[in-house]
Scaffold this active site. Structure first.
Site, PDB file in Angstrom:
ATOM      1  N   ARG A 116       0.832  -1.369  -0.030  1.00  0.00           N
ATOM      2  CA  ARG A 116       0.072  -0.090  -0.067  1.00  0.00           C
ATOM      3  C   ARG A 116       0.951   1.325   0.203  1.00  0.00           C
ATOM      4  O   ARG A 116       1.953   0.941   0.031  1.00  0.00           O
ATOM      5  CB  ARG A 116      -0.938   0.179   1.137  1.00  0.00           C
ATOM      6  CG  ARG A 116      -2.269  -0.637   1.035  1.00  0.00           C
ATOM      7  CD  ARG A 116      -3.370   0.081   0.168  1.00  0.00           C
ATOM      8  NE  ARG A 116      -3.468   1.397   0.337  1.00  0.00           N
ATOM      9  CZ  ARG A 116      -3.929   2.246   1.076  1.00  0.00           C
ATOM     10  NH1 ARG A 116      -4.714   1.483   2.035  1.00  0.00           N
ATOM     11  NH2 ARG A 116      -3.902   3.650   1.053  1.00  0.00           N
ATOM     12  N   ASP A 149      -3.044  -1.397   8.887  1.00  0.00           N
ATOM     13  CA  ASP A 149      -2.014  -0.355   8.532  1.00  0.00           C
ATOM     14  C   ASP A 149      -0.647  -0.670   9.089  1.00  0.00           C
ATOM     15  O   ASP A 149       0.511  -0.536   8.182  1.00  0.00           O
ATOM     16  CB  ASP A 149      -2.359   0.808   9.017  1.00  0.00           C
ATOM     17  CG  ASP A 149      -3.459   1.294   7.858  1.00  0.00           C
ATOM     18  OD1 ASP A 149      -3.596   0.830   6.790  1.00  0.00           O
ATOM     19  OD2 ASP A 149      -4.305   2.217   8.552  1.00  0.00           O
ATOM     20  N   ARG A 150      -0.465  -1.190  10.170  1.00  0.00           N
ATOM     21  CA  ARG A 150       0.863  -1.200  10.992  1.00  0.00           C
ATOM     22  C   ARG A 150       1.059  -2.561  11.764  1.00  0.00           C
ATOM     23  O   ARG A 150       0.165  -2.885  12.350  1.00  0.00           O
ATOM     24  CB  ARG A 150       0.483  -0.075  12.102  1.00  0.00           C
ATOM     25  CG  ARG A 150       0.545   1.177  11.621  1.00  0.00           C
ATOM     26  CD  ARG A 150       0.353   2.171  12.821  1.00  0.00           C
ATOM     27  NE  ARG A 150      -0.697   2.085  13.734  1.00  0.00           N
ATOM     28  CZ  ARG A 150      -2.006   2.364  13.650  1.00  0.00           C
ATOM     29  NH1 ARG A 150      -2.512   2.909  12.301  1.00  0.00           N
ATOM     30  NH2 ARG A 150      -3.051   2.014  14.397  1.00  0.00           N
ATOM     31  N   GLU A 275      -2.541  15.836   7.930  1.00  0.00           N
ATOM     32  CA  GLU A 275      -1.892  14.451   7.766  1.00  0.00           C
ATOM     33  C   GLU A 275      -1.428  14.411   6.307  1.00  0.00           C
ATOM     34  O   GLU A 275      -1.979  15.068   5.370  1.00  0.00           O
ATOM     35  CB  GLU A 275      -2.975  13.415   8.001  1.00  0.00           C
ATOM     36  CG  GLU A 275      -3.375  13.349   9.640  1.00  0.00           C
ATOM     37  CD  GLU A 275      -3.834  12.062  10.040  1.00  0.00           C
ATOM     38  OE1 GLU A 275      -4.271  11.116   9.067  1.00  0.00           O
ATOM     39  OE2 GLU A 275      -4.388  11.874  10.885  1.00  0.00           O
ATOM     40  N   ASP A 292      -7.135  16.602   5.627  1.00  0.00           N
ATOM     41  CA  ASP A 292      -7.751  17.056   7.154  1.00  0.00           C
ATOM     42  C   ASP A 292      -8.634  15.647   7.378  1.00  0.00           C
ATOM     43  O   ASP A 292      -9.934  15.523   6.827  1.00  0.00           O
ATOM     44  CB  ASP A 292      -8.700  18.239   6.743  1.00  0.00           C
ATOM     45  CG  ASP A 292      -9.252  18.624   8.269  1.00  0.00           C
ATOM     46  OD1 ASP A 292      -9.707  17.765   8.880  1.00  0.00           O
ATOM     47  OD2 ASP A 292      -9.623  19.979   8.521  1.00  0.00           O
ATOM     48  N   GLY A 296     -12.709  18.710   7.877  1.00  0.00           N
ATOM     49  CA  GLY A 296     -12.668  19.493   6.565  1.00  0.00           C
ATOM     50  C   GLY A 296     -12.645  18.688   5.336  1.00  0.00           C
ATOM     51  O   GLY A 296     -12.080  17.559   5.340  1.00  0.00           O
ATOM     52  N   ASP A 322     -11.363  16.565  -0.951  1.00  0.00           N
ATOM     53  CA  ASP A 322     -11.224  15.575  -0.080  1.00  0.00           C
ATOM     54  C   ASP A 322     -12.500  14.751  -0.382  1.00  0.00           C
ATOM     55  O   ASP A 322     -13.381  14.762  -0.866  1.00  0.00           O
ATOM     56  CB  ASP A 322     -11.380  15.878   1.317  1.00  0.00           C
ATOM     57  CG  ASP A 322     -10.370  14.816   2.137  1.00  0.00           C
ATOM     58  OD1 ASP A 322     -10.221  13.784   1.561  1.00  0.00           O
ATOM     59  OD2 ASP A 322     -10.085  15.108   3.294  1.00  0.00           O
ATOM     60  N   TYR A 402      -5.246   6.508  -2.470  1.00  0.00           N
ATOM     61  CA  TYR A 402      -4.215   7.647  -2.306  1.00  0.00           C
ATOM     62  C   TYR A 402      -3.690   8.255  -3.682  1.00  0.00           C
ATOM     63  O   TYR A 402      -3.971   7.719  -4.491  1.00  0.00           O
ATOM     64  CB  TYR A 402      -3.078   7.310  -1.502  1.00  0.00           C
ATOM     65  CG  TYR A 402      -3.318   7.269   0.216  1.00  0.00           C
ATOM     66  CD1 TYR A 402      -4.571   7.160   0.669  1.00  0.00           C
ATOM     67  CD2 TYR A 402      -2.393   7.073   0.993  1.00  0.00           C
ATOM     68  CE1 TYR A 402      -4.833   6.917   2.019  1.00  0.00           C
ATOM     69  CE2 TYR A 402      -2.702   7.128   2.281  1.00  0.00           C
ATOM     70  CZ  TYR A 402      -3.779   6.829   2.847  1.00  0.00           C
ATOM     71  OH  TYR A 402      -3.981   6.941   4.082  1.00  0.00           O
TER      72      TYR A 402
END
Length: 470
Positions: A116, A149-150, A275, A292, A296, A322, A402
């Protein structure tokens, strides 16, 4: 002539030819020696012949003695100069395809990593695709659960742009579940974040060697850009976040030289959230468009100067970029405040073109599907809704993900400006599809001075794989 006379005649002729041949060889040798001596290049059996073969990681020097070979390895010379990167961005009329890795299609029968967060960054001589692996291959049992993710198995690796993230061509960069990377003109610098959520550490590698670290300062998932950092005159800049994803967090700008941190500053942004910034150099400054993840649907803007002073706000344009987001017609835009009241988000990008802005976004307002890039007149400085250009990259029938920015340095293009480029990730598998894994491929586009037709450069892999049917 009787038979004996014939034999004698033939033998005499053969002997004459042999003698002539020997004489010619002797003359040839004498002439060669005389010529070489006159040119100062006479060879001596005790001399040496040195051949050097330039390889990726070393220079191999082979010294050839008479009847003997000696092989020694010498250090590969590094580039002599830092990249300048103070040029302005080139004006882009459209974006042309630069590369597409097709990693998931190839991975159905090839040794391709589950990945990813792919991104692209360039040196003076090449561009590379970086990606965060899951320590597993597509269509393999270890790909199960890679939606996470981690994990301790995640690493940052890279390949030359256009290559799939395969086992045979990938280069290890760092142990990481969040990362950034960039080249200062001499060597690659990578920042890889790993470790437990409450005590993560970012390791700064320079030229493949650990040089510095950043410890978590807020104890809440230290993380960074997931796209290229930015180097200007040998100084490299990047942005990090530590703190909650759904309320106020803490944000910092870092500056490094030769991989060693020489400056940092906290970003004051009360009520705003930053971020996964997508940054690029422009006229000697670093310009970033971020995510955001709090409220936002407009994107935060961060402009960094060499002394680490900065301006921060939101993309002024009256069109949200976004995801998720509301209707364009209901959005007013703001240069200073988050608007839209939509939580979550997705990494994105944009490019300033004077007072105009090119901005990428998913076509879907609610999910990560489709992708387009739009040009908004005066969108950098005003709440403009004047969309003057649109190019579809992925149609809304296919998944995206992304996206982020990078530039082609003048050393590569021989232009007097920096070519704006972007990549779009195409996520496949969980959570949207019936598989045991999550991975992605990418399409990369670069700015040109011509309009480019819309099309769909989607991932195209046929799912599920064999492993998903077991």
């Amino acid at each position: 002539m009787n038979p004996n006379q014939k034999i004698i005649a033939i033998g005499s002729a053969s002997l004459g030819i042999l003698i002539l041949n020997v004489i010619l060889h002797v003359v040839s040798i004498i002439v060669t020696v005389l010529v070489l001596n006159n040119n100062g290049t006479g060879l001596n059996c005790n001399g040496t012949i040195i051949r050097e073969y330039n390889e990726t990681v070393r220079v191999e020097r082979i010294t050839q003695w008479y009847n003997t070979n000696t092989i020694e390895y010498i250090e590969r010379p590094s580039n002599e100069y830092y990249m300048n990167n103070t040029e302005p961005l080139c004006e882009a009329q459209g974006f042309a395809p630069f590369s597409k890795d097709n990693g998931i299609r190839i991975g159905s029968r090839g040794h391709v990593f589950v990945i990813r967060e792919p991104f692209v960054s360039c040196s003076p001589s090449e561009c590379r695709t970086f990606f965060l692996t899951q320590g597993s291959l597509l269509n393999d049992k270890h790909s199960n659960g890679t939606v996470k993710d981690r994990s301790p198995y995640r690493t940052l690796m890279s390949v030359k742009i256009g290559q799939s993230p395969n086992v045979y061509q990938a280069r290890f960069e760092s142990v990481a579940w969040s990362a950034t990377a960039c080249h200062d003109g001499k060597k690659w610098m990578t920042v890889g974040v790993t470790g437990p959520d409450n005590q993560a550490v970012a390791v700064v590698n320079y030229g493949g060697v650990p040089v510095d670290i950043i410890n978590s300062w807020a104890g809440d998932i230290l993380r960074t850009q997931e796209s290229s950092c930015t180097c200007i005159k040998g100084d490299c800049y990047w942005v990090m976040t530590d703190g909650p994803a759904n309320r106020q967090a803490k944000y910092r700008i870092f500056k490094a030289k030769d991989g060693r941190i020489i400056g940092q500053t906290d970003i004051s942004f009360n009520g705003g959230h930053i971020e996964e910034c997508s940054c690029y150099p422009n006229e000697g400054k670093v310009e970033c468009i971020c995510r955001d993840n709090w409220t936002g649907t407009n994107r935060p803007i961060l402009v960094i100067s060499s002394d680490l002073s900065y301006t921060v706000g939101y993309l002024c344009a009256g069109i949200p970029t976004d995801t998720p987001r509301g209707e364009d017609s209901q959005f007013t835009g703001s240069c200073t405040s988050p608007l839209g009241n939509k939580g979550y988000g997705v990494k994105g990008f944009g490019f300033r073109q004077g007072t105009d802005v090119w901005a990428g976004r998913t076509i879907s307002r609610t999910s990560r599907s489709g992708f387009e890039i739009i040009k908004i007149r005066n969108g950098w400085t005003q709440n403009s809704k004047d969309q003057i250009r649109r190019q579809v990259i992925i149609d809304n029938l296919n998944w995206s993900g992304y996206s982020g920015s990078f530039t082609l340095p003048v050393e590569l293009t021989k232009k007097g400006c920096l070519v704006p480029c972007f990549w779009v990730e195409m996520i496949r598998g969980k959570p949207e599809e019936t598989t045991i894994w999550t991975s992605s491929s990418s399409i990369v586009m670069c700015g040109v001075d011509h309009k480019i037709a819309s099309w769909s450069w989607h991932d195209g892999a046929i799912l599920p794989f064999d492993i998903d049917k077991m």
